[in-house]
Structures are given as C-alpha cells and as structure tokens.
Design a protein around this motif. Structure first.
Motif, short mmCIF file in Angstrom:
data_model
loop_
_atom_site.label_atom_id
_atom_site.label_comp_id
_atom_site.label_asym_id
_atom_site.label_seq_id
_atom_site.Cartn_x
_atom_site.Cartn_y
_atom_site.Cartn_z
N PRO A 296 0.79 -1.23 0.00
CA PRO A 296 0.00 0.00 0.00
C PRO A 296 0.83 1.29 0.00
CG PRO A 296 0.11 -0.93 2.23
CD PRO A 296 0.84 -1.88 1.33
N VAL A 297 2.12 1.22 0.42
CA VAL A 297 2.83 2.50 0.59
C VAL A 297 4.17 2.53 -0.16
CG1 VAL A 297 1.75 3.06 2.81
CG2 VAL A 297 3.86 1.73 2.79
N ARG B 28 -0.74 5.52 -3.63
CA ARG B 28 -1.08 6.65 -2.78
C ARG B 28 0.09 7.48 -2.30
NH1 ARG B 28 -3.10 2.86 2.19
NH2 ARG B 28 -1.83 3.78 3.81
N ALA C 213 7.55 4.92 1.04
CA ALA C 213 7.47 5.24 2.49
C ALA C 213 8.67 4.69 3.23
CB ALA C 213 6.18 4.67 3.06
N ALA D 19 12.30 1.95 3.54
CA ALA D 19 12.65 0.53 3.42
C ALA D 19 11.51 -0.30 4.00
CB ALA D 19 13.94 0.26 4.20
N ASP D 20 11.39 -1.55 3.55
CA ASP D 20 10.32 -2.41 4.04
C ASP D 20 10.67 -2.90 5.45
OD1 ASP D 20 8.52 -4.41 4.62
OD2 ASP D 20 8.40 -5.10 2.55
N ILE D 21 9.99 -2.35 6.43
CA ILE D 21 10.33 -2.63 7.83
C ILE D 21 10.07 -4.10 8.18
CG2 ILE D 21 9.95 -1.87 10.23
CD1 ILE D 21 8.69 0.72 8.95
N GLY E 294 14.07 5.62 3.67
CA GLY E 294 14.68 5.25 2.40
C GLY E 294 14.01 5.95 1.23
N GLU F 191 15.66 9.21 1.12
CA GLU F 191 17.05 8.96 0.70
C GLU F 191 17.11 8.69 -0.81
OE1 GLU F 191 17.34 6.08 3.98
OE2 GLU F 191 19.33 6.93 4.36
N PRO G 86 12.29 9.47 9.42
CA PRO G 86 11.76 9.11 10.73
C PRO G 86 12.42 7.89 11.37
CG PRO G 86 10.31 8.26 9.03
CD PRO G 86 11.49 8.90 8.33
N GLU G 87 13.58 7.47 10.85
CA GLU G 87 14.17 6.21 11.29
C GLU G 87 14.40 6.12 12.80
OE1 GLU G 87 14.97 7.74 8.50
OE2 GLU G 87 15.62 6.34 6.94
N GLY H 168 20.06 4.81 6.87
CA GLY H 168 21.19 3.93 6.57
C GLY H 168 21.37 3.72 5.07
N PHE I 107 5.53 -0.16 16.14
CA PHE I 107 5.09 0.33 14.83
C PHE I 107 4.01 -0.59 14.26
CE2 PHE I 107 5.23 0.25 10.21
CZ PHE I 107 5.11 1.59 9.89
N ARG J 157 -0.57 -0.56 14.15
CA ARG J 157 -1.34 -0.71 12.93
C ARG J 157 -2.25 -1.94 12.96
NH1 ARG J 157 2.55 2.54 12.56
NH2 ARG J 157 2.39 4.29 11.12
N LYS K 195 -7.36 -4.30 13.27
CA LYS K 195 -7.73 -5.59 12.63
C LYS K 195 -8.41 -6.46 13.68
CE LYS K 195 -4.30 -5.37 9.08
NZ LYS K 195 -3.09 -4.58 9.32
N LYS L 234 -9.24 6.51 13.74
CA LYS L 234 -8.07 6.80 12.91
C LYS L 234 -8.22 8.20 12.30
CE LYS L 234 -4.70 5.50 9.74
NZ LYS L 234 -4.35 5.18 8.38
C1 3H9 Z 1 14.12 3.01 6.45
O1 3H9 Z 1 13.73 3.53 5.43
C2 3H9 Z 1 15.56 2.62 6.71
C3 3H9 Z 1 16.53 3.16 5.72
O2 3H9 Z 1 17.01 4.43 6.10
C4 3H9 Z 1 17.78 2.30 5.66
C5 3H9 Z 1 17.69 0.83 5.69
C6 3H9 Z 1 19.03 0.16 5.68
N1 3H9 Z 1 7.55 -0.97 5.58
O3 3H9 Z 1 0.53 3.55 8.57
P1 3H9 Z 1 -0.52 2.98 7.69
C7 3H9 Z 1 2.46 -0.72 6.11
S1 3H9 Z 1 13.10 2.62 7.73
C8 3H9 Z 1 6.64 -1.95 5.64
O4 3H9 Z 1 -1.72 2.38 8.30
P2 3H9 Z 1 -1.12 5.58 6.65
C9 3H9 Z 1 1.75 -0.70 7.44
O5 3H9 Z 1 2.27 -1.69 8.29
C10 3H9 Z 1 11.49 3.09 7.17
N2 3H9 Z 1 5.33 -1.74 5.80
O6 3H9 Z 1 -0.96 4.00 6.54
C11 3H9 Z 1 0.33 -0.96 7.03
O7 3H9 Z 1 0.20 -2.35 6.79
P3 3H9 Z 1 -1.20 -3.08 7.02
C12 3H9 Z 1 11.28 4.55 7.33
C13 3H9 Z 1 4.93 -0.48 5.93
O8 3H9 Z 1 -1.67 6.00 5.35
C14 3H9 Z 1 0.21 -0.23 5.70
O9 3H9 Z 1 1.55 -0.08 5.22
N3 3H9 Z 1 9.91 4.86 7.01
C15 3H9 Z 1 5.82 0.58 5.89
O10 3H9 Z 1 -1.81 5.95 7.89
C16 3H9 Z 1 -0.43 1.14 5.80
O11 3H9 Z 1 0.24 1.87 6.80
C17 3H9 Z 1 8.97 4.99 7.96
O12 3H9 Z 1 9.24 4.89 9.12
C18 3H9 Z 1 7.19 0.30 5.70
N4 3H9 Z 1 8.11 1.27 5.62
O13 3H9 Z 1 0.35 6.13 6.78
C19 3H9 Z 1 7.58 5.28 7.46
N5 3H9 Z 1 5.13 1.74 6.07
O14 3H9 Z 1 -2.17 -2.43 6.09
C20 3H9 Z 1 6.61 4.33 8.11
C21 3H9 Z 1 3.84 1.39 6.19
O15 3H9 Z 1 -0.89 -4.52 6.74
N6 3H9 Z 1 5.26 4.48 7.59
N7 3H9 Z 1 3.70 0.06 6.10
O16 3H9 Z 1 -1.51 -2.83 8.47
C22 3H9 Z 1 4.43 5.49 7.95
O17 3H9 Z 1 4.82 6.40 8.64
C23 3H9 Z 1 3.02 5.43 7.46
O18 3H9 Z 1 2.72 4.09 7.16
C24 3H9 Z 1 2.69 6.31 6.24
C25 3H9 Z 1 1.25 5.98 5.74
C26 3H9 Z 1 2.77 7.78 6.65
C27 3H9 Z 1 3.65 6.02 5.11
#
Ligand code: 3H9
Length: 701
Positions: free
Chosen positions: A22-23, A57, A61, A63-65, A102, A105, A124-125, A133, A272, A276, A280, A462
């Motif tokens: 989704p993101v 959308r 968002a 890296a895949d956490i 990411g 980045e 936001p890491e 990273g 995190f 979410r 469910k 929400k």
């Molecule tokens: C990173 O990038 C590290 C790098 O610097 C280096 C690496 C070496 N991964 O929040 P929602 C899922 S760290 C996997 O309800 P919204 C979430 O679990 C990452 N899944 O939507 C949910 O799944 P489900 C840095 C993710 O519209 C669905 O997407 N980035 C990720 O209210 C919907 O999420 C962040 O910290 C992800 N990265 O908000 C951003 N993100 O439907 C984290 C989301 O199965 N994300 N999901 O429950 C957010 O802040 C919010 O999700 C966002 C959307 C604002 C994007």
C-alpha cells in the motif's frame, strides 16, 4: 512474482515506476527491480533523462520494515541509490504523499527533485530505533548543511514540500499535475544541457556545526534518554564531515545494522506494527458495512468533553457541544479557544485556521440538537445513575442509526446500553486526558455492539488521529485495570517507608514518562479516590489498599491542581518537590495501620511495580478483554507513558523472560500473601510451555 518496477518509454524521457501497495515500501523485490531498471537504462543509453516515480497513494514510504528481522538480501539500498546517482543522464524524483526514510534517501540519490505541493519528506528512522542507513546521513548534510540535516534526522519529523524547497532539498514544487510538471522539468534540463548533479560530490558546509552537535547531543541525552540510536546517528553525520563519501557510507551502514539488531529497535518496530494491527479485529468480516459519521455530538464541555470536541473539529467534522448551563458552556468554549490560541502563539496554526476550527464547534444548551448527529459521545461525570439517565434521553432524541458512546473510564458499558432500545449502537469511547493530545482511544465493545458500529468507531478513531484499541468490558478496561496493581504497590511502598521520589525515580530511570505517583498528582488524587470509593463493596480486604492516596485525598491534597499531593508544587516552576508534610501524613497512616517500616530498595520497587502490571496484562489477555498482547503494549505506550523503546509491558516481559516475572510474583506471594500476588494462570501456562506473549498472539490473534 510480478516485478513491482516497470519502465515507461514514450519519448526521450524514461519513467521508472514502482507499484508496491500500500505505501511503496522498498522491499527486496523493489530493490531488485530498481537496480535492473536503472542498469538496463544505462546500458540502452538512449534516454535523455529519467524520472523516478511511484504509483498508488504515495512515493516510497521507506525501506520495508517487515524485512528487518531477516538477513539483508542484496542488492542493498545503498547500492541501488549509488547506481541511480551514477546515471549519466539527469534523474528527477517525482515526489508525492510521504517520502520517508529510504524514500527520502532515494530522492537524495536523484539529481533533481520535483514535489507535489502537499508532499511531505522526512527521515523518521529514529522512531524505529535505527537512523538513515541508505546514504541519508552522508547526502543530506552535503545538500543542506549539517545543522539542517541534524534537524531532520534527530527530530524524525517530516517537513512540508515548501519547507523542503526553502532548505534547498526540493528544486520545484508542482502546483498542478505532478507527472506533467516533472516531465516538463526533465525536458527543460535536457534542453538546457544540464547533466547529472550528484549530491555525493558536494562538500559539507561546516558552519555552526559544533553548536548544532552539542544541541542534539543534549537533546539525545534528555528527550531520547536511554536510547542508543540517536548517538549513532550523530556519529554517522559527523562522518559526513570527517570522511570521504564512500567511507562515510560504509560507516553509516555498519552503525545502522548494529542499531537494527538492538532491543531498542526491535521494540520500536514491534510498536510500529502493533499500532497498525489494533484496527484488525478477528472475526469481523472484511465487507462489514460502516456507518457514515459526518457530524458529531458531545455532551459535556468540561476538560474531557472540550478536548474530545477539539479532536473532531481538528479532523474537519462539525461538532455540536452541549452543556447543562450557560456558564459551563461559555467556560468550556473559552478553554477550547485558549488551547487553540496557544497553538497559534507557537506558530503551528494561523489565526484564520483557528477561527475555522472554532467554527466547527457549535455550542448549545439543548440536547435536542443531537437529533441529526451520526455519533454522540457523552462526557459527563463518572456516575452510573447519571450516565443511565443521559442514555435514556439520547436514545429518545437521536435519529435511528446514530451511534451512542460513553467516555466512561470504568463503568459497565452493557449496563448503560441496556437503558436504550438500541444496545447494538452503543459502545465506549474512552479518551485520555488531555483528549486533544493523547493518542490512545480505548474502544469498548459491549456484548451487543454491532460489528459495523465497532468498525465505524475504529475508522473514526483513525480519522481523528487516535490509535484505537478494542477492549472488552471489565472494571477499568485494559489501561486503568493494569494501572491499579502498579499504583497499588507504589502506594503501599510509601507506607513501608519509601518516599515518592524513591519510587518515581526508579520508574523514570526505567523510561516511564512519569513516575506513577507524579501521575496521580497530575490526574488528580481525588479522581481515583472517588472511583475506588464507588467500588467499596468490591474493595479487597486489605486496609493498606491505596491508603496513602486516601489520606492525601482526605487532607485536600489532590495533586498539582491544589499545589500539594504526594509532592509539593510551586507556581511558576515546573518542578515537583518532596514534601515533609506528605511524608508525615503517610508515616502516621502507616503507624495507624501497623505497617512495619522497612523501605524497599530500588530493585524491589522496580519488581513490585512492574511485575504485577505484566501479571494483570496476562489476566486481561486470558479473559479476552484484550484481543492480543500487542494491543496491551499499545495501550501502555500510547496512553500511560510506558517507554516505546521497551516495546510495552508484554513485549518487555517476553524480553526479560516470563519465568523471571513468574518467579518474582511467587517471591512476593511468599512475603505478602496471595491476595495481590497470585500469578496469572496464563503466565504460569506460558512459562510451563516455554512460550511467550508473542507466541500467544501468533496462536490466538
Ligand atoms: C528506512 O527507510 C531505513 C533506511 O534508512 C535504511 C535501511 C538500511 N515498511 O501507517 P498505515 C504498512 S526505515 C513496511 O496504516 P497511513 C503498514 O504496516 C522506514 N510496511 O498507513 C500498514 O500495513 P497493514 C522509514 C509499511 O496511510 C500499511 O503499510 N519509514 C511501511 O496511515 C499502511 O500503513 C517509515 O518509518 C514500511 N516502511 O500512513 C515510514 N510503512 O495495512 C513508516 C507502512 O498490513 N510508515 N507500512 O496494516 C508510515 O509512517 C506510514 O505508514 C505512512 C502511511 C505515513 C507512510
């Protein structure tokens, strides 16, 4: 598996699209797809410019956490971004939605950045116990200077597209169609003969650097106390100044991978996903129809009612706020306005926006004005007879299909629902004070609450930016029921000779936002006392049960609002002080009750507060009050100041070992008897089977 990355070639401008709903998290498949796409474009060599874009959308968002628990699979993000940056033709990022982690980045690896006017960018890491990273700590300081980069990395807060433009991150803001403008921008670059502009080649602006580092070192030690990732982030940013780009990148990766493996990061990632998952609901069919909530009624304009009204007004929903008399209504509306004015003064709201928000709230003295509301929440005094009367009235006034909610923190929602002819439309919506700020919302499901009503409540939760957690019915629901044994032991230890500071400092050193005695002072000692008095018939047979609070209450020491409680408060200072009068009152009570003076040490304070908290959580889980252990973790991190970087009480308990908690419960049962120290059957069962609360969640939720 289909490739989430595709190349669109209509003319000399190639577009590399990612579509990973989704993101658009940058998963292994996305990394592979991006690498292949850019390598093939490099090989073909006929595109004059490339646009990096996303479908769906949002832009990436991050890296895949969900992959963070697995070993890293090549290609690494850093390598993908090096490939993008190394392209021989200009690469333009087309940013919309939220470019986070990411995702941001990725934009820094591109040579130019075009953003939709509503886009947000951020790193936001730190919220996940890691730090950027994938080149973020090396490229951002090169692009905008160390101070600006530290602001973004260390606060972990996203910034608007216009702020990003002001800082020099974004080159062009698209007022209209993003892709059309990104293509036009790329075409212009080609026409003007502008080539790639790799950020990694820039040198770092070191102006005012030491001051900025000192500021954020202090910030890390105070606001992010007990955390290691912020210090690692600072070290990585320093490397951007001290080391060549490649070496800086290598250090960034090494430190980031170390951070990823810490308990801190695992705990924050757990929270995190837990936050979410709360929406469910097992057994709730996917296609359950929701009730549209377009306008809301709130009964009671006191602190709670006013705060709740603000939540809905902030989300753009019209609110009818009803009070019993003119004075209370005026006072309530004035408090709301003052709260908004404070935000205006802080520069986070314009006067015009404030007026628009105030215009969303219509004050009234007549409950008949609730007739057309889709949802009505009562926030009147916590008294069963009063609430029953209110619900009978609401039932007769409100239109068919309107949802009626009580903001009770302890009372039986089913008993209240039974007063109406629509118990299936009744549920609890328990907000936490201050309601306009605290993110937690307990959604209390009655025996007859309709599935669609529950789903609507979760959705509206929400929408008003709360984290809704479903709770079954019991005294105190999830949060306050667990607070009871935690606070009970803290108060009992006062009688044994510990001071409020002895106790609170142990809890705060663990990471609690506030010690529990300071919390009572903040919430009002009289409030909890009244609730306990109302349950007198069910009170445990122990005269020391919350006796310290009772004596404070009887002496009119209600906490911060009266200037004295367990502590003494001085107007104009934010501090709290140990108060000899409070200590004397407690000592006298201990004497009267025959409590032996034997002050507990720090370890005992810790165990006696935290272990019964977890034990009660186990009972709540076993009884089906909470749907999953991770929901309990969300309640305590979002509503009770439990440190997020410890993952919530249940995650933390799994980490230190449930056998340890069980042994502690048994040790204190030996000392104090079984009344309060009986281990939860679930705790015993899990230890016997060598399992954790996380295992319970996997098997049951
Ligand atoms: C990173 O990038 C590290 C790098 O610097 C280096 C690496 C070496 N991964 O929040 P929602 C899922 S760290 C996997 O309800 P919204 C979430 O679990 C990452 N899944 O939507 C949910 O799944 P489900 C840095 C993710 O519209 C669905 O997407 N980035 C990720 O209210 C919907 O999420 C962040 O910290 C992800 N990265 O908000 C951003 N993100 O439907 C984290 C989301 O199965 N994300 N999901 O429950 C957010 O802040 C919010 O999700 C966002 C959307 C604002 C994007």
């Amino acid at each position: 598996m289909t490739n989430p990355v595709t190349i669109e070639r209509k003319d000399e401008i190639a577009v590399v699209w990612t579509d990973n709903p989704p993101v658009n998290a940058i998963s292994h498949a996305v990394r592979l797809g991006l690498m292949e796409a850019f390598e093939s474009l490099a090989k073909e060599g006929d595109a004059k410019a490339i646009i990096l874009a996303c479908k769906g959308r949002t832009f990436f968002a991050g890296a895949d956490i969900s992959e963070f628990d697995k070993p890293v699979q090549a290609p690494h993000l850093q390598d993908v971004f090096d490939t993008i940056e190394g392209m021989k033709v200009p690469v333009v990022a087309a940013i919309f939605g939220t470019a986070l982690g990411g995702g941001m980045e990725a934009t820094l690896a591109c040579h130019y950045r075009v953003a939709d006017a509503k886009a947000r960018l951020g790193l936001p890491e730190l919220n996940l116990g890691i730090f950027p990273g994938a080149g973020g700590t090396q490229r951002l300081p090169r692009l905008i200077g160390v101070r600006g980069a530290l602001d973004i990395i260390m606060t972990a807060k996203p910034i608007s597209a216009s702020k990003a433009k002001e800082l020099g991150i974004v080159d062009h803001i698209a007022g209209g169609d993003l892709m059309a403008e990104a293509k036009a921008y790329a075409r212009k670059l080609v026409e003007e003969g502008k080539g790639p502009r790799p950020v990694s080649r820039l040198s770092v602006d070191g102006t005012g650097v030491e001051e900025a580092f000192a500021h954020y070192e202090a910030f890390a030690k105070s606001r992010l106390k007990g955390r290691t990732s912020p210090l690692k982030a600072l070290q990585a940013v320093r490397a951007a100044m001290d080391l060549p780009f490649k070496e800086g990148l290598a250090l960034e990766l090494k430190l980031c991978l170390e951070a990823k493996d810490t308990f801190e990061s695992k705990a924050l990632r757990h929270i995190f996903f837990a936050e979410r998952k709360t929406r469910k609901i097992p057994g709730l069919p996917e296609d359950t129809a929701v009730h549209e909530i377009a306008n809301v009624g709130i009964l009671g304009a006191g602190t709670m009612g006013g705060g709740i009204a603000m939540c809905f007004a902030n989300a753009g929903l019209p609110v009818t706020l009803v009070e019993a008399n003119e004075d209370n209504l005026k006072r309530g509306l004035a408090t709301i306005e003052r709260n908004y004015e404070r935000t205006v003064k802080r520069g986070r709201l314009s006067a015009k926006q404030k007026n628009a928000l105030m215009a969303n709230i219509r004050g009234s003295l007549d409950m008949a004005n609730f007739a057309d509301c889709d949802l009505v929440i009562e926030a009147v005094f916590e008294n069963m007879d009063l609430k029953k009367e209110v619900f009978r009235k609401l039932d007769s006034i409100c239109k068919q299909g309107a949802i009626l909610a009580t903001n009770t923190s302890t009372l039986d929602v089913d008993e209240i629902a039974a007063e109406t002819k629509r118990p299936e439309y009744v549920l609890g919506l328990h907000f936490f004070s201050p309601a306009n700020i605290m993110p937690l919302l307990e959604v209390v499901r009655g025996a007859k609450t309709d599935a669609g009503v529950l789903k609507s409540a979760l959705q509206v939760g929400k929408r008003i930016r709360k984290i809704p957690v479903v709770s079954g019915i019991c005294f105190g629901f999830i949060g306050n029921r667990m607070l009871s044994p935690y606070g009970r032991e803290a108060q009992r230890m006062l009688l044994e000779g510990a001071s409020p500071k002895d106790i609170d400092s142990v809890l705060e050193d663990f990471g609690m936002a506030m010690g529990v005695l300071a919390v009572y002072d903040l919430a009002g000692i009289d409030v909890g006392h009244k609730i306990r008095e109302a349950m007198r018939d069910n009170k445990p047979d122990d005269p020391t049960f919350f006796a310290a609070g009772a004596v404070m209450n009887d002496a009119g020491r209600f906490g911060q609002k009266t200037g004295t409680g367990f502590y003494r408060y001085e107007k104009g200072t934010r501090g709290r002080f140990e108060d000899p009068d409070a200590l004397a009152l407690i000592r006298k009570t201990a004497e009267d009750l025959g409590v032996v003076q034997d002050p507990p040490g720090r370890e005992e304070i810790f165990e006696r507060c935290l272990y019964p908290l977890v034990n009660e959580g186990a009972n709540i889980l076993d009884e089906g009050i909470a749907l999953r252990a991770s929901d309990i973790d969300v309640v305590w991190t979002a509503g009770y100041g439990f440190p997020r970087h410890k993952g919530g009480p249940m995650f933390w308990a799994d980490h230190i070992g449930l056998d340890k908690i069980l042994a502690g419960m048994k040790k204190y049962r030996e000392k104090f008897g079984p009344l309060f120290w009986e281990p939860a059957p679930l705790l015993e069962r899990l230890v016997r089977e060598g399992k954790t609360f996380a295992d319970w969640d996997k098997e049951n939720a």
